[in-house]
Design a protein around this motif. Structure first.
Motif, PDB file in Angstrom:
ATOM      1  N   ASN A 164       0.823  -1.214   0.000  1.00 56.84           N
ATOM      2  CA  ASN A 164       0.000   0.000   0.000  1.00 56.84           C
ATOM      3  C   ASN A 164       0.860   1.269   0.000  1.00 56.84           C
ATOM      4  O   ASN A 164       0.519   2.251  -0.666  1.00 56.84           O
ATOM      5  CB  ASN A 164      -0.946   0.009   1.206  1.00 56.84           C
ATOM      6  N   TYR A 165       1.978   1.267   0.754  1.00 53.35           N
ATOM      7  CA  TYR A 165       2.839   2.461   0.768  1.00 53.35           C
ATOM      8  C   TYR A 165       3.593   2.642  -0.546  1.00 53.35           C
ATOM      9  O   TYR A 165       3.873   3.779  -0.946  1.00 53.35           O
ATOM     10  CB  TYR A 165       3.773   2.469   1.991  1.00 53.35           C
ATOM     11  N   ILE A 166       3.888   1.547  -1.250  1.00 51.79           N
ATOM     12  CA  ILE A 166       4.487   1.683  -2.575  1.00 51.79           C
ATOM     13  C   ILE A 166       3.465   2.332  -3.521  1.00 51.79           C
ATOM     14  O   ILE A 166       3.797   3.255  -4.278  1.00 51.79           O
ATOM     15  CB  ILE A 166       4.950   0.312  -3.123  1.00 51.79           C
ATOM     16  N   MET A 216       9.880  -0.080   6.086  1.00 45.39           N
ATOM     17  CA  MET A 216       9.654  -0.402   7.499  1.00 45.39           C
ATOM     18  C   MET A 216       8.641  -1.537   7.609  1.00 45.39           C
ATOM     19  O   MET A 216       8.791  -2.442   8.443  1.00 45.39           O
ATOM     20  CB  MET A 216       9.133   0.830   8.249  1.00 45.39           C
ATOM     21  N   GLU A 217       7.595  -1.504   6.772  1.00 48.15           N
ATOM     22  CA  GLU A 217       6.559  -2.540   6.835  1.00 48.15           C
ATOM     23  C   GLU A 217       7.138  -3.913   6.495  1.00 48.15           C
ATOM     24  O   GLU A 217       6.773  -4.911   7.132  1.00 48.15           O
ATOM     25  CB  GLU A 217       5.374  -2.209   5.908  1.00 48.15           C
ATOM     26  N   SER A 218       8.075  -3.981   5.529  1.00 51.13           N
ATOM     27  CA  SER A 218       8.628  -5.328   5.266  1.00 51.13           C
ATOM     28  C   SER A 218       9.536  -5.796   6.397  1.00 51.13           C
ATOM     29  O   SER A 218       9.613  -6.994   6.658  1.00 51.13           O
ATOM     30  CB  SER A 218       9.336  -5.476   3.911  1.00 51.13           C
ATOM     31  N   ILE A 256      -7.759   4.513   4.533  1.00 50.35           N
ATOM     32  CA  ILE A 256      -7.736   3.059   4.770  1.00 50.35           C
ATOM     33  C   ILE A 256      -6.404   2.633   5.390  1.00 50.35           C
ATOM     34  O   ILE A 256      -6.379   1.979   6.437  1.00 50.35           O
ATOM     35  CB  ILE A 256      -7.991   2.277   3.457  1.00 50.35           C
ATOM     36  N   GLN A 257      -5.272   2.984   4.773  1.00 50.77           N
ATOM     37  CA  GLN A 257      -3.986   2.489   5.279  1.00 50.77           C
ATOM     38  C   GLN A 257      -3.469   3.298   6.479  1.00 50.77           C
ATOM     39  O   GLN A 257      -3.196   2.740   7.533  1.00 50.77           O
ATOM     40  CB  GLN A 257      -2.925   2.470   4.169  1.00 50.77           C
ATOM     41  N   SER A 258      -3.334   4.625   6.280  1.00 51.16           N
ATOM     42  CA  SER A 258      -2.588   5.401   7.286  1.00 51.16           C
ATOM     43  C   SER A 258      -3.423   5.752   8.511  1.00 51.16           C
ATOM     44  O   SER A 258      -2.864   6.016   9.565  1.00 51.16           O
ATOM     45  CB  SER A 258      -2.032   6.678   6.667  1.00 51.16           C
ATOM     46  N   ILE A 317      -5.998   1.282   9.227  1.00 55.28           N
ATOM     47  CA  ILE A 317      -5.148   0.100   9.457  1.00 55.28           C
ATOM     48  C   ILE A 317      -4.058   0.412  10.481  1.00 55.28           C
ATOM     49  O   ILE A 317      -3.761  -0.413  11.355  1.00 55.28           O
ATOM     50  CB  ILE A 317      -4.570  -0.456   8.129  1.00 55.28           C
ATOM     51  N   GLU A 318      -3.457   1.597  10.418  1.00 56.71           N
ATOM     52  CA  GLU A 318      -2.418   1.934  11.412  1.00 56.71           C
ATOM     53  C   GLU A 318      -3.009   2.003  12.831  1.00 56.71           C
ATOM     54  O   GLU A 318      -2.380   1.546  13.782  1.00 56.71           O
ATOM     55  CB  GLU A 318      -1.720   3.252  11.062  1.00 56.71           C
ATOM     56  N   CYS A 319      -4.213   2.583  12.975  1.00 57.34           N
ATOM     57  CA  CYS A 319      -4.838   2.635  14.310  1.00 57.34           C
ATOM     58  C   CYS A 319      -5.180   1.233  14.806  1.00 57.34           C
ATOM     59  O   CYS A 319      -5.027   0.935  16.000  1.00 57.34           O
ATOM     60  CB  CYS A 319      -6.095   3.510  14.290  1.00 57.34           C
ATOM     61  N   ASP A 369       7.202   2.541  15.140  1.00 54.77           N
ATOM     62  CA  ASP A 369       7.123   2.868  13.705  1.00 54.77           C
ATOM     63  C   ASP A 369       5.685   3.166  13.289  1.00 54.77           C
ATOM     64  O   ASP A 369       5.435   4.075  12.493  1.00 54.77           O
ATOM     65  CB  ASP A 369       7.628   1.694  12.851  1.00 54.77           C
ATOM     66  N   GLU A 370       4.745   2.381  13.811  1.00 52.67           N
ATOM     67  CA  GLU A 370       3.347   2.545  13.369  1.00 52.67           C
ATOM     68  C   GLU A 370       2.817   3.941  13.720  1.00 52.67           C
ATOM     69  O   GLU A 370       2.045   4.534  12.952  1.00 52.67           O
ATOM     70  CB  GLU A 370       2.430   1.464  13.956  1.00 52.67           C
ATOM     71  N   TYR A 371       3.260   4.497  14.847  1.00 52.57           N
ATOM     72  CA  TYR A 371       2.852   5.872  15.179  1.00 52.57           C
ATOM     73  C   TYR A 371       3.350   6.851  14.109  1.00 52.57           C
ATOM     74  O   TYR A 371       2.652   7.815  13.777  1.00 52.57           O
ATOM     75  CB  TYR A 371       3.386   6.282  16.562  1.00 52.57           C
ATOM     76  N   SER A 372       4.532   6.605  13.560  1.00 53.67           N
ATOM     77  CA  SER A 372       5.059   7.518  12.532  1.00 53.67           C
ATOM     78  C   SER A 372       4.289   7.359  11.216  1.00 53.67           C
ATOM     79  O   SER A 372       4.142   8.328  10.460  1.00 53.67           O
ATOM     80  CB  SER A 372       6.573   7.320  12.338  1.00 53.67           C
ATOM     81  N   HIS A 373       3.761   6.151  10.956  1.00 50.53           N
ATOM     82  CA  HIS A 373       2.949   5.946   9.745  1.00 50.53           C
ATOM     83  C   HIS A 373       1.610   6.676   9.872  1.00 50.53           C
ATOM     84  O   HIS A 373       1.148   7.321   8.936  1.00 50.53           O
ATOM     85  CB  HIS A 373       2.695   4.456   9.513  1.00 50.53           C
ATOM     86  N   LEU A 374       1.010   6.538  11.064  1.00 46.08           N
ATOM     87  CA  LEU A 374      -0.237   7.257  11.351  1.00 46.08           C
ATOM     88  C   LEU A 374       0.005   8.768  11.204  1.00 46.08           C
ATOM     89  O   LEU A 374      -0.801   9.482  10.606  1.00 46.08           O
ATOM     90  CB  LEU A 374      -0.705   6.912  12.767  1.00 46.08           C
TER      91      LEU A 374
END
Ligand code: Y39
Ligand code: FE
Ligand code: FE
Ligand code: FE
Length: 230
Positions: free
Chosen positions: A38-40, A59-61, A109-111, A114-116, A143-148
Motif C-alpha cells: 500500500n505504501y508503494i 519499514m513494513e517489510s 484506509i492504510q494510514s 489500518i495503522e490505528c 514505527d506505526e505511530y510515525s505511519h499514522l
C-alpha cells in the motif's frame, strides 16, 4: 485492566495458544505485507512524498520479517490463507480507490484505519506477549505511530478538499473494521487480549487522529462509532 503475561501464567506452548497464534500471527504478517504494498502504491499517487513513503514501505517489510520470527520462535505455522480472507474487504477497497486515483481514501484506509488497528492491537499485545515477541512488537509499534502521523499531516494540510471523501471512505470502511474485530475476538482472547480493550484503544487512536486532522468533536463522535453496532 489487563494483567502481565507473567502474572497470568500464559502457556505459550499449549496447543490452544498455538492454534490461535497461527491465525493472529498470520493476520499480522499479511497485514504488514499489504501495508508494504500500500505504501508503494501511495508513493506512486503522491510523487512529492515518494521518498518518505518508500521509507515507510520498507519499514513494513521489516515488521513482516519480525513477526515471521515470532511465529517461528513459538513453532507456529501462520495460516496465511485465513489472513488473506480476513483482509480482503479493506484490501479490495484500497485497490479500487488506488485505481481511481482516490488518494484520500487510500490514506484513510492504510494510514488511519489500518495503522490505528495495528497500534491498538500491538499496545494490547505487548503486556501479554512472550519475551521474544514483546521486544519485536515494542520496536514495531513505535514505527506505526510515525505511519499514522504521515496520514494525519497530509490530511490536515489538505483537510478542506478531503473532508467529503474522508466521510464517505469512513462510512465504507469503518464497519469492515468492527467486523474484523469480531472475527478475531475469540483468538485474541486466547492470547489474553480483551476485545473491549482493543475497541477502546482503537477508538482513542482513531478519534485522536480525526481530531489532529481537523474534525470537530461532534464529527468525531459520529465518524468513529459508525457501524459499531452493525
Ligand atoms: O501498518 C501496519 O503495519 C499494519 C499492517 C499492520 C496490520 C496489523 C493488523 C493488526 C490486527 C491484529 C488483530 C489482533 C487482535
Ligand atoms: Fe507495520
Ligand atoms: Fe504501518
Ligand atoms: Fe496517541
Amino acid at each position: 485492566m489487563q494483567q502481565l503475561a507473567g502474572e497470568l501464567e500464559i502457556d505459550f506452548k499449549s496447543e490452544k495458544y498455538k492454534d490461535a497464534y497461527s491465525r493472529i500471527n498470520a493476520i499480522v504478517i499479511e497485514g504488514e505485507q499489504e501495508a508494504h504494498e500500500n505504501y508503494i502504491k501511495l508513493a506512486e499517487l503522491l510523487p512529492a512524498h515518494q521518498d518518505a513513503l518508500i521509507r515507510l514501505s520498507k519499514m513494513e517489510s521489516r515488521h513482516k520479517k519480525g513477526f515471521e520470527a515470532c511465529g517461528r520462535n513459538l513453532q507456529v505455522e501462520p495460516d496465511l490463507q485465513f489472513a488473506q480472507k480476513f483482509f480482503a474487504g479493506l484490501h479490495s477497497n484500497f485497490q479500487k480507490a488506488a485505481a481511481e486515483g482516490k488518494v484520500v481514501t487510500c490514506l484513510l484506509i492504510q494510514s488511519l484505519i489500518i495503522e490505528c488497528f495495528a497500534i491498538a492491537a500491538y499496545n494490547i499485545y505487548i503486556p501479554v506477549a512472550d519475551d521474544f515477541a514483546r521486544k519485536i512488537t515494542e520496536g514495531v509499534v513505535k514505527d506505526e505511530y510515525s505511519h499514522l502521523n504521515f496520514g494525519e499531516v497530509w490530511l490536515k494540510e489538505n483537510f478542506a478538499e478531503s473532508k467529503v471523501e474522508l466521510e464517505e471512505a469512513n462510512r465504507q470502511n469503518l464497519p469492515i473494521v468492527w467486523k474484523m474485530l469480531n472475527e478475531v475476538a475469540d483468538d485474541a482472547q486466547t492470547l489474553a487480549m480483551e476485545k473491549d480493550a482493543l475497541v477502546e484503544d482503537f477508538m482513542i487512536q482513531y478519534g485522536e487522529a480525526l481530531s489532529n486532522i481537523g474534525f470537530t468533536t461532534r464529527d468525531i463522535m459520529r465518524l468513529s462509532a459508525y457501524g459499531l453496532t452493525a
